[in-house]
Scaffold this motif. Structure first.
Motif, PDB file in Angstrom:
ATOM      1  N   ARG A 151      23.348  36.024   0.956  1.00 32.70           N
ATOM      2  CA  ARG A 151      22.656  36.304  -0.299  1.00 32.70           C
ATOM      3  C   ARG A 151      23.021  35.263  -1.355  1.00 32.70           C
ATOM      4  NH1 ARG A 151      20.801  41.811  -0.561  1.00 32.70           N
ATOM      5  NH2 ARG A 151      20.122  42.268   1.575  1.00 32.70           N
ATOM      6  N   ILE A 205      21.162  31.998  -0.805  1.00 32.23           N
ATOM      7  CA  ILE A 205      19.757  32.098  -1.218  1.00 32.23           C
ATOM      8  C   ILE A 205      19.630  31.965  -2.736  1.00 32.23           C
ATOM      9  CG2 ILE A 205      17.762  33.633  -1.357  1.00 32.23           C
ATOM     10  CD1 ILE A 205      18.144  32.444   1.399  1.00 32.23           C
ATOM     11  N   GLU A 259      12.154  35.344   1.520  1.00 31.16           N
ATOM     12  CA  GLU A 259      13.618  35.281   1.532  1.00 31.16           C
ATOM     13  C   GLU A 259      14.144  35.291   2.960  1.00 31.16           C
ATOM     14  OE1 GLU A 259      17.434  37.936   0.064  1.00 31.16           O
ATOM     15  OE2 GLU A 259      15.709  37.766  -1.275  1.00 31.16           O
ATOM     16  N   TYR A 279      13.750  31.817   4.254  1.00 26.77           N
ATOM     17  CA  TYR A 279      14.762  30.905   3.721  1.00 26.77           C
ATOM     18  C   TYR A 279      16.117  31.136   4.393  1.00 26.77           C
ATOM     19  CZ  TYR A 279      11.434  29.896  -0.085  1.00 26.77           C
ATOM     20  OH  TYR A 279      10.344  29.526  -0.811  1.00 26.77           O
TER      21      TYR A 279
END
Length: 572
Positions: A207, A210, A386, A389
């Protein structure tokens, strides 16, 4: 066709059939008024047969709600999962009292258990809009495996979150029973909400990566034309470089050894030695044939997506989760259930071993983030971009390792880049925005590293601008079936300067291509593109072909290319 359908319906009525289900997913595509005129005319005639007609649409919202609900049929199905527009139209315009609403409330494409509490509220709302309500799945259940019951090796906590075809039908029954006042069903509805409130599969480090992404993370250090000069000096390849797409024949022996290894009948060391021998043989074969850029053959891989699913955290695979791919071919879609990361190198051992056996460049072979995502089931608690990615960052780690090990060419395949595009063009920009960025993120290699991608059997004309934005160095494409006509898409794109690997023969056919047939494809491309941009290769991987077909085909391909070089150098 309408008279044929009419005849079929009359035959069914005479045999005692009272109701017929029609599939019309095309009605969610961009359609014009004259399309709807034809549809209305067709169903007006079919409705005169005396058979009750139920019309099913799915995968998106119907393109014209008011025209759709006025069609002369008895029941209409709406997908209330893939979009919000169908529900908004129901709320705004209502639903005809003389028709039945078949509400697709349970997701037929993704394997997650539904939050039945939310679904029950939705169904209660729909029952006030439509007098005759039937609840159903959002689309056909053939997108899902039959049942999750035999899956015993999934990551802890995942199985209880899954719902395959059989379980989806159970969810529909639970909703029906809860609506009818069953106490046990109401309790199941309440319990279903719990798993949707619990965190699952989260990785704080992923997380953080990102949220830390910057604009420069989606750009290579140098523009293509500067990279191209560096790469030509580094690789020193001839005019019309020859290569293959990646895989070589997966013989019965290869498949048996892999199965034996997975079932514990042979050791990891024995399996590794076997794979190395296959790599040695395929490198020797490619050198003997005379290919310019080699591959390691992918003998360790079952499927171009499943292989990476085995290697990545946050993605699970099933043992029995077979679904149809196309025709009679089946595959097992991986399940992206959590944040995706790479615990360690995935391809490094096989690629670097292959490179150690030859002085010619060996391509690193990866499957791109968009294809991994589009050919998997994916989680629904984070945006799709997301997830892309996250996968891209894991692949970027692999790219960096391959570069450090001296691999000069890395191919990142994206055959599903076009496949995942939304059905309505109004949604294309949003999809391609993150799809392009995901590829650029994973391919952010050093300027001297040549990045290839492969796309097969795509409609390039419609998406050529987005393909160009991916910023690869070389793209390999199918060109044999169309005898090079697909090159027209690149001809119409002003300013195309990227190298293109022309797929000069169709690997889906057992026929051995002649030199003359392949030469025609290259010559067609040379009329449109500078010869310095052209590579020569088959149109796809060779995994499904036999060695007796592959060897003569590749020898013909290389000989044709050598002859063509001589003609060009001689000015013919």
């Amino acid at each position: 066709l309408v008279p044929v359908y009419r005849e079929v319906l009359l035959s069914l009525r005479n045999a005692g059939c009272q109701r017929v289900h029609f599939e019309e997913p095309a009605l969610v595509l961009d359609t014009e008024d004259w399309h709807w005129d034809l549809v209305e005319e067709a169903y007006r005639e079919l409705s005169q047969t005396g058979v009750s007609l139920a019309l099913f649409t799915y995968y998106d919202s119907v393109s014209n709600y008011e025209r759709f609900v006025s069609l002369p049929v008895q029941s209409l199905h709406l997908d209330l999962v893939s979009n919000r527009e169908n529900l908004e139209n129901l709320r705004k315009h209502g639903f005809p009292a003389d028709k039945g609403l078949i509400a697709g409330v349970i997701n037929g494409r993704q394997p997650w258990k539904a939050n039945l509490r939310k679904k029950l509220k939705l169904v209660e709302e729909l029952s006030k809009i439509a007098e005759n309500l039937v609840i159903s799945n959002s689309c056909p259940l053939y997108h899902l495996p039959v049942t999750v019951e035999p899956e015993e090796d999934l990551p802890e906590g995942l199985k209880e979150r899954l719902s395959f075809a059989k379980e989806k039908l159970g969810e529909l029954k639970t909703l029906r029973d809860a609506l009818n006042g069953s106490e046990s069903a109401v309790e199941k509805v309440k319990e279903s909400e719990k798993i949707h409130t619990e965190a699952f599969g989260e990785n704080p480090e992923v997380r953080k990566r990102i949220t830390s992404l910057r604009d420069e993370d989606f750009r290579r250090d140098l523009p293509y034309r500067e990279r191209e000069k560096i790469q030509r000096e580094e690789l020193k390849l001839p005019l019309f470089p020859t290569t293959t797409i990646g895989s070589f024949p997966q013989t019965e022996e290869v498949r048996k050894k892999r199965t034996a290894y997975r079932n514990g009948r042979i050791s990891e060391e024995e399996y590794r030695d076997f794979i190395r021998k296959q790599i040695e043989q395929v490198i020797s074969f490619q050198e003997d044939v005379g290919l310019d850029v080699l591959v390691h053959g992918e003998f360790e891989r079952t499927d171009m997506v499943e292989f990476f699913a085995f290697k990545l955290d946050g993605i699970a695979t099933t043992k029995h989760g077979w679904v149809l791919s196309y025709g009679s071919r089946v595959y097992r879609p991986p399940i992206i259930y959590g944040d995706v990361s790479r615990p360690g190198p995935m391809t490094l051992e096989e690629i670097t071993y292959a490179q150690s056996l030859t002085d010619k460049p060996v391509k690193g072979m990866l499957t791109g983030p968009v294809t991994i995502l589009n050919w998997s089931y994916y989680r629904e608690d984070v945006p799709k971009k997301e997830i892309a990615y996250q996968i891209a960052l894991a692949l970027l780690d692999e790219v960096r390792d391959l570069e450090e090990a001296g691999i000069k060419i890395i191919q990142i395949d994206e055959p599903a880049f076009r496949e995942g595009v939304p059905l309505k063009r109004r949604d294309w920009q949003e999809y391609f925005s993150w799809a392009v960025k995901a590829f650029r993120l994973c391919s952010r290699a050093r300027p001297r590293t040549q990045i290839h991608t492969h796309m097969c059997y795509s409609e390039f004309n419609e998406i050529i601008e987005f393909i160009y934005q991916m910023d690869f160095d070389v793209i390999s494409i199918e060109a044999s079936r169309s005898k090079g006509e697909i090159i027209e898409a690149f001809e119409r794109f002003k300013g195309w300067d990227r190298q293109i690997g022309i797929g000069v023969y169709d690997i889906h056919s057992p026929a051995i291509p002649t030199k003359e047939e392949m030469k025609l494809v290259v010559e067609r491309a040379m009329k449109v593109l500078p010869r310095e941009l052209l590579w020569v290769n088959p149109d796809c991987g060779l995994k499904t072909r036999r060695w007796e077909e592959v060897e003569p085909a590749l020898r013909n391909m290389v000989e044709m290319t050598r002859e063509l070089r001589e003609e060009v150098h001689a000015g013919v």
